[in-house]
Design an enzyme around this catalytic site. Sequence first.
Site, PDB file in Angstrom:
ATOM      1  NE  ARG A  58      64.265  37.200 -24.181  1.00  4.59           N
ATOM      2  CZ  ARG A  58      64.977  36.086 -23.937  1.00  4.59           C
ATOM      3  NH1 ARG A  58      65.297  35.259 -24.916  1.00  4.59           N
ATOM      4  NH2 ARG A  58      65.389  35.814 -22.719  1.00  4.59           N
ATOM      5  CD  GLN A  82      70.493  29.736 -21.523  1.00  2.00           C
ATOM      6  OE1 GLN A  82      70.827  28.708 -20.970  1.00  2.00           O
ATOM      7  NE2 GLN A  82      69.455  29.781 -22.328  1.00  2.00           N
ATOM      8  NE  ARG A  87      72.814  35.680 -23.699  1.00  2.00           N
ATOM      9  CZ  ARG A  87      71.611  35.129 -23.539  1.00  2.00           C
ATOM     10  NH1 ARG A  87      70.676  35.286 -24.455  1.00  2.00           N
ATOM     11  NH2 ARG A  87      71.335  34.421 -22.473  1.00  2.00           N
ATOM     12  CG  HIS A 163      69.825  33.399 -30.209  1.00  2.00           C
ATOM     13  ND1 HIS A 163      68.488  33.592 -30.495  1.00  2.00           N
ATOM     14  CD2 HIS A 163      69.862  32.531 -29.182  1.00  2.00           C
ATOM     15  CE1 HIS A 163      67.773  32.878 -29.646  1.00  2.00           C
ATOM     16  NE2 HIS A 163      68.582  32.225 -28.846  1.00  2.00           N
ATOM     17  CG  ASP A 207      65.166  24.911 -27.515  1.00  2.00           C
ATOM     18  OD1 ASP A 207      66.057  25.134 -28.374  1.00  2.00           O
ATOM     19  OD2 ASP A 207      65.303  25.183 -26.307  1.00  2.00           O
ATOM     20  CD  GLU A 269      68.615  30.227 -31.984  1.00  2.00           C
ATOM     21  OE1 GLU A 269      69.544  29.788 -31.290  1.00  2.00           O
ATOM     22  OE2 GLU A 269      67.454  30.270 -31.576  1.00  2.00           O
TER      23      GLU A 269
END
Length: 294
Positions: A58, A82, A87, A163, A207, A269
């Site tokens: 995170r 997701q 990652r 990201h 978002d 991003e």
Amino acid sequence: PTVDITHEHSRVSATLPTGERVEVLLHGANVLSWKDAAGQEKLWLSESAALDGSKPVRGGIPVVFPVFGTAPDHEATSKLPQHGFARNSRWEFLGRSTSEGSSSSVKLDFGLSSENLAEGVKALWPYKFNLIYSVSLDPESLSTSLVVTNDGDVSFDFQTLLHTYFKVNDISSIEVSGLEDSEFIDKLASQAVSKQSGAIAFSGETDRIYTPAKGPKHPVVISDGGKPVFRIVRDNLDQVVVWNPWVDKAAATADFTPNDGWKNMVCVEPGSVKGWQKLDAGDAFEAAQSITLA
Ligand code: BG6
């Protein structure tokens, strides 16, 4: 003076003779930290981020591949978690790229291929691929680039996104410019499409998937209290996602610490996330972001 590189505890870090430093976790090839010569951190990393490979990190710069979010309607990709598996996979450190043997900058290469994917993941996305992710640091900037190669005999579709979690003083005085007149999809308004007028300011959860109206070399600029702090240019990445979870989403995210950490971060991003990149057998796709301290 030379560049100092260490590779231990599943991390690789490099320090320039001028003091700038970058640290990358092999899990996700996630950049964890980018410091300027004065030791000031430029990226936001949650205090409770998992760094033991148990889940995606995170903060810092997670690499999203081969799907942005989830894609229940895209059969080949529908089973993936997701933001895909990159990652959440352990990458290999391939070493310092010798093509940039300068003493004032460094390029670190990381690799992930279908061969070193965990079996469970391979079953969810059975394509043969190779990823090379390069993290380049020089005194003024950090660049990250991704090369995707299709090593199999059938084509595959993918999306990718870098990201980046930028560390900022106070989200309420942040503006993101360079996306004026750009269309965006609002993920918080049933994917409604709107057009940006003026700079982006933040007063709640945000978002959005922007498709910049201006070319990739036209920088997206993050300003803090009216002063530019980061300039981002893109190479072969046609979207820019802008994200801040604000109070409730941050509180609902277990590994988001401290609770009010959303005040000190903004994600900008660069990615290719609208539709799909189709990569034929034997072909390669290359893309990058370059972030300059303003
Ligand atoms: C952003 C998405 O890129 O990532 C958001 O647009 C998402 O919808 C955010 O909430 C964080 O995702 P995750 O999987 O790291 O919690």
